[in-house]
Design a protein around this motif. Structure first.
Motif, PDB file in Angstrom:
ATOM      1  N   ARG A 131      22.053   0.280   8.882  1.00  0.00           N
ATOM      2  CA  ARG A 131      20.924  -0.633   8.630  1.00  0.00           C
ATOM      3  C   ARG A 131      21.407  -1.722   7.677  1.00  0.00           C
ATOM      4  N   PRO A 132      21.579  -2.963   8.159  1.00  0.00           N
ATOM      5  CA  PRO A 132      22.124  -4.022   7.290  1.00  0.00           C
ATOM      6  C   PRO A 132      21.332  -4.240   6.001  1.00  0.00           C
ATOM      7  N   HIS A 133      19.997  -4.121   6.041  1.00  0.00           N
ATOM      8  CA  HIS A 133      19.231  -4.391   4.808  1.00  0.00           C
ATOM      9  C   HIS A 133      19.533  -3.331   3.748  1.00  0.00           C
ATOM     10  N   GLU A 134      19.825  -2.109   4.209  1.00  0.00           N
ATOM     11  CA  GLU A 134      20.175  -1.057   3.251  1.00  0.00           C
ATOM     12  C   GLU A 134      21.543  -1.332   2.633  1.00  0.00           C
ATOM     13  N   ILE A 135      22.452  -1.834   3.462  1.00  0.00           N
ATOM     14  CA  ILE A 135      23.791  -2.144   2.948  1.00  0.00           C
ATOM     15  C   ILE A 135      23.700  -3.227   1.876  1.00  0.00           C
ATOM     16  N   VAL A 136      22.910  -4.283   2.161  1.00  0.00           N
ATOM     17  CA  VAL A 136      22.750  -5.357   1.179  1.00  0.00           C
ATOM     18  C   VAL A 136      22.120  -4.804  -0.101  1.00  0.00           C
ATOM     19  N   ALA A 137      21.107  -3.936   0.064  1.00  0.00           N
ATOM     20  CA  ALA A 137      20.435  -3.369  -1.114  1.00  0.00           C
ATOM     21  C   ALA A 137      21.397  -2.535  -1.949  1.00  0.00           C
ATOM     22  N   LEU A 138      22.251  -1.757  -1.288  1.00  0.00           N
ATOM     23  CA  LEU A 138      23.209  -0.922  -2.015  1.00  0.00           C
ATOM     24  C   LEU A 138      24.229  -1.779  -2.762  1.00  0.00           C
ATOM     25  N   VAL A 139      24.692  -2.853  -2.110  1.00  0.00           N
ATOM     26  CA  VAL A 139      25.658  -3.737  -2.769  1.00  0.00           C
ATOM     27  C   VAL A 139      25.017  -4.391  -3.986  1.00  0.00           C
ATOM     28  N   LYS A 140      23.773  -4.816  -3.797  1.00  0.00           N
ATOM     29  CA  LYS A 140      23.011  -5.466  -4.861  1.00  0.00           C
ATOM     30  C   LYS A 140      22.853  -4.512  -6.060  1.00  0.00           C
ATOM     31  N   ALA A 141      22.633  -3.218  -5.776  1.00  0.00           N
ATOM     32  CA  ALA A 141      22.410  -2.247  -6.837  1.00  0.00           C
ATOM     33  C   ALA A 141      23.718  -1.685  -7.392  1.00  0.00           C
ATOM     34  N   GLY A 142      24.862  -2.165  -6.870  1.00  0.00           N
ATOM     35  CA  GLY A 142      26.147  -1.728  -7.421  1.00  0.00           C
ATOM     36  C   GLY A 142      26.711  -0.471  -6.796  1.00  0.00           C
ATOM     37  N   TYR A 143      26.278  -0.129  -5.602  1.00  0.00           N
ATOM     38  CA  TYR A 143      26.819   1.064  -4.941  1.00  0.00           C
ATOM     39  C   TYR A 143      27.864   0.727  -3.868  1.00  0.00           C
ATOM     40  N   SER A 144      28.646  -0.315  -4.107  1.00  0.00           N
ATOM     41  CA  SER A 144      29.648  -0.725  -3.122  1.00  0.00           C
ATOM     42  C   SER A 144      30.650   0.389  -2.833  1.00  0.00           C
ATOM     43  N   ASP A 145      31.028   1.156  -3.873  1.00  0.00           N
ATOM     44  CA  ASP A 145      32.035   2.208  -3.703  1.00  0.00           C
ATOM     45  C   ASP A 145      31.641   3.215  -2.628  1.00  0.00           C
ATOM     46  N   GLU A 146      30.361   3.617  -2.640  1.00  0.00           N
ATOM     47  CA  GLU A 146      29.889   4.590  -1.666  1.00  0.00           C
ATOM     48  C   GLU A 146      30.038   4.041  -0.249  1.00  0.00           C
ATOM     49  N   LEU A 147      29.727   2.744  -0.104  1.00  0.00           N
ATOM     50  CA  LEU A 147      29.819   2.130   1.227  1.00  0.00           C
ATOM     51  C   LEU A 147      31.267   2.044   1.689  1.00  0.00           C
ATOM     52  N   ILE A 148      32.149   1.688   0.729  1.00  0.00           N
ATOM     53  CA  ILE A 148      33.557   1.525   1.073  1.00  0.00           C
ATOM     54  C   ILE A 148      34.155   2.851   1.542  1.00  0.00           C
ATOM     55  N   ASN A 149      33.685   3.945   0.957  1.00  0.00           N
ATOM     56  CA  ASN A 149      34.198   5.258   1.348  1.00  0.00           C
ATOM     57  C   ASN A 149      33.545   5.805   2.612  1.00  0.00           C
ATOM     58  N   SER A 150      32.520   5.111   3.107  1.00  0.00           N
ATOM     59  CA  SER A 150      31.826   5.592   4.302  1.00  0.00           C
ATOM     60  C   SER A 150      32.325   4.815   5.534  1.00  0.00           C
ATOM     61  N   ASP A 151      32.218   5.428   6.719  1.00  0.00           N
ATOM     62  CA  ASP A 151      32.688   4.702   7.906  1.00  0.00           C
ATOM     63  C   ASP A 151      31.602   3.816   8.495  1.00  0.00           C
ATOM     64  N   VAL A 152      30.409   3.838   7.913  1.00  0.00           N
ATOM     65  CA  VAL A 152      29.279   3.121   8.499  1.00  0.00           C
ATOM     66  C   VAL A 152      29.516   1.607   8.573  1.00  0.00           C
ATOM     67  N   ILE A 153      30.287   1.067   7.627  1.00  0.00           N
ATOM     68  CA  ILE A 153      30.527  -0.381   7.619  1.00  0.00           C
ATOM     69  C   ILE A 153      31.295  -0.861   8.854  1.00  0.00           C
ATOM     70  N   TRP A 154      31.922   0.062   9.593  1.00  0.00           N
ATOM     71  CA  TRP A 154      32.703  -0.355  10.773  1.00  0.00           C
ATOM     72  C   TRP A 154      31.858  -0.420  12.036  1.00  0.00           C
ATOM     73  N   ALA A 155      30.534  -0.208  11.919  1.00  0.00           N
ATOM     74  CA  ALA A 155      29.686  -0.190  13.113  1.00  0.00           C
ATOM     75  C   ALA A 155      29.188  -1.566  13.533  1.00  0.00           C
TER      76      ALA A 155
END
Lengths: 291, 173
Positions: B48-72
């Motif tokens: 869900r792109p809006h969730e990704i933006v929200a996580l980046v905004k809140a400083g949770y980039s590390d969790e996203l980087i370690n997840s494979d979801v960004i490659w979808a």
């Protein structure tokens, strides 16, 4: 008109029908194509690996075109967008431009920003013109409904000039009508074919294209056409997989490049146009146009 | 042999912090327009792109980087087109992918293969043999097409590609 034919990777490594039909039809309409001796990938699928690679790769392609004094014709939507984006981004960012040029200089090349890039839809519609195509064809194809799928990067993003806009009829639709066919809209015309999801999950990507095909069938289209190798790769080559994954056996529609349809109207043989390489049930369409 | 200037190396150095700063995710007010139109969200449940933006905004980039979801992401660019705040969830996802590579996380296999092939041939894959409707296996030569051009000086090309970001793939490839 003379262009440097920059095919990109997909067209040159598996979508031979597109290359054959481009090489067969464009010269008949007064377009000369020069085939490059030196080329590289434009970097569309590599954007996630490095944001700088596409700038270097595209600047290199443009520099090669400049060294021959030609403009580029890029038949792939992805390549066309990436090349356009690079032209803009480098012009807006002089330090990046000089850094890229430093690398190119090492290869004996230089990018100044003179060369431009065209998509076949622009060449056919804007440079050659619908009227000229209508008068050049040997025979009109029957009036049957055909859906066009322009592909994402032909209409988006509006940040950079794109060949097509969503206001009014598409150039591709006008071209379809010029050879006698009827252009038929369908609800997911401007959507994505799903090709870029393939590396992550082939199944998900095929589910995307399956819904697109079902929509075209629902509006009564008899064929689907595009000028993007990724779109046709999905629409044409993944129909069997779509049948297996969704379990819907009705997914069956001829999918061809517009240049292949144009070639048929110009009286060319189906082998010259690579139609025997299409995986979708093109015989149904060939029977109807009586070739 | 050409000598790399410090300036050149710095120009092609990826920094997540700087890139994200330019993309201004703080402007997002979670209207979810991006996710409602997203091609990948319709077929990949957790994307869900809006969730990704929200996580980046809140400083949770590390969790996203370690997840494979960004490659979808399917790179259809609809999210960037429809965003009322003119920010680009697509670019945010691409920045996260770049950072994942910098940190040595392996992308899906096809991306690694494509990158390898670019380093060897300058293209994402070799010309393939395909089956025609008459069950003939054909490639460029059988169809009378000229050979596919490669970069003239492949070694120099490779060197430059490594410099503009592929260096980071070395541990993965």
């Amino acid at each position: 008109m003379k262009f440097l034919l920059y095919l990109g990777c997909t067209t040159a490594t598996k979508q031979y029908g597109y290359e054959l039909s481009l090489r067969a039809t464009l010269p008949l309409l007064g377009v000369e194509l020069e085939y490059p001796k030196d080329m590289n990938c434009c970097g569309v699928p590599m954007k996630g690996i490095s944001k700088f690679y596409p700038y270097y790769a595209c600047a290199r392609i443009m520099a090669l075109a400049e060294s021959q004094g030609l403009d580029i014709i890029a038949p792939c939507n992805g390549c066309h967008l990436n090349l356009t984006e690079t032209i803009y981004m480098l012009k807006l960012n002089p330090p990046l431009m000089s850094a890229v040029n430093e690398l190119l200089k090492d290869e004996g090349l230089e990018y100044t920003g003179r060369a431009t890039v065209y998509h076949p839809v622009e060449v056919l519609h804007d440079r050659i013109g619908v009227e000229k195509i209508a008068s050049a064809i040997k025979r009109k194809l029957p009036e049957m409904p055909v859906s066009s799928h322009p592909g994402c990067h032909l209409v988006r993003p509006t940040e950079f000039p794109r060949p097509e806009t969503r206001n009014g009829p598409l150039k591709l639709d006008r071209l379809i009508e010029a050879i006698g066919l009827k252009a038929r809209d369908y609800p997911e015309k401007y959507e994505c074919c799903g090709a870029a999801i393939l590396p992550y999950s082939p199944e998900a990507a095929i589910r995307v294209v399956a819904t697109r095909i079902k929509r075209t069938l629902a509006v009564g289209s008899r064929a689907i056409t595009s000028l993007c190798p990724y779109c046709i790769d999905m629409f044409d080559g993944k129909q069997d997989a779509a049948k297996t994954i969704t379990g819907d056996q009705s997914i069956s529609i001829p999918a061809l490049y517009y240049t292949q349809l144009l070639g048929l109207a110009l009286g060319l043989d189906k082998k010259e146009l690579g139609i025997n390489l299409n995986m979708s049930p093109v015989e149904v369409l060939l029977e109807e146009v009586k070739v | 042999m050409f000598i790399l200037s410090r300036r050149l190396i710095l120009t092609f150095k990826f920094s997540l912090e700087d890139t994200v700063k330019e993309l201004r995710p703080q402007l997002c007010y979670q209207c979810m327009k991006c996710s409602s139109g997203c091609t990948a969200a319709k077929v990949v449940d957790k994307y869900r792109p809006h969730e990704i933006v929200a996580l980046v905004k809140a400083g949770y980039s590390d969790e996203l980087i370690n997840s494979d979801v960004i490659w979808a992401c399917s790179a259809c660019l609809k999210c960037a087109e429809y965003c009322p705040q003119r920010l680009s969830p697509f670019e945010v996802v691409m920045a996260l992918r770049n950072e994942a590579i910098v940190r040595g996380r392996a992308p899906p296999k096809s991306f690694v293969e494509m990158a390898k092939s670019i380093l060897e041939l300058g293209h994402i894959q070799k010309p393939m043999y395909i089956m025609s409707k008459d069950f003939e296996e054909v490639s460029r030569t059988e169809l009378g097409l000229p050979e596919m051009p490669k970069p003239k000086d492949i070694e120099k090309f490779k060197q430059h590609v490594l410099l503009v970001g592929f260096e980071k793939l070395k541990g993965i490839v």
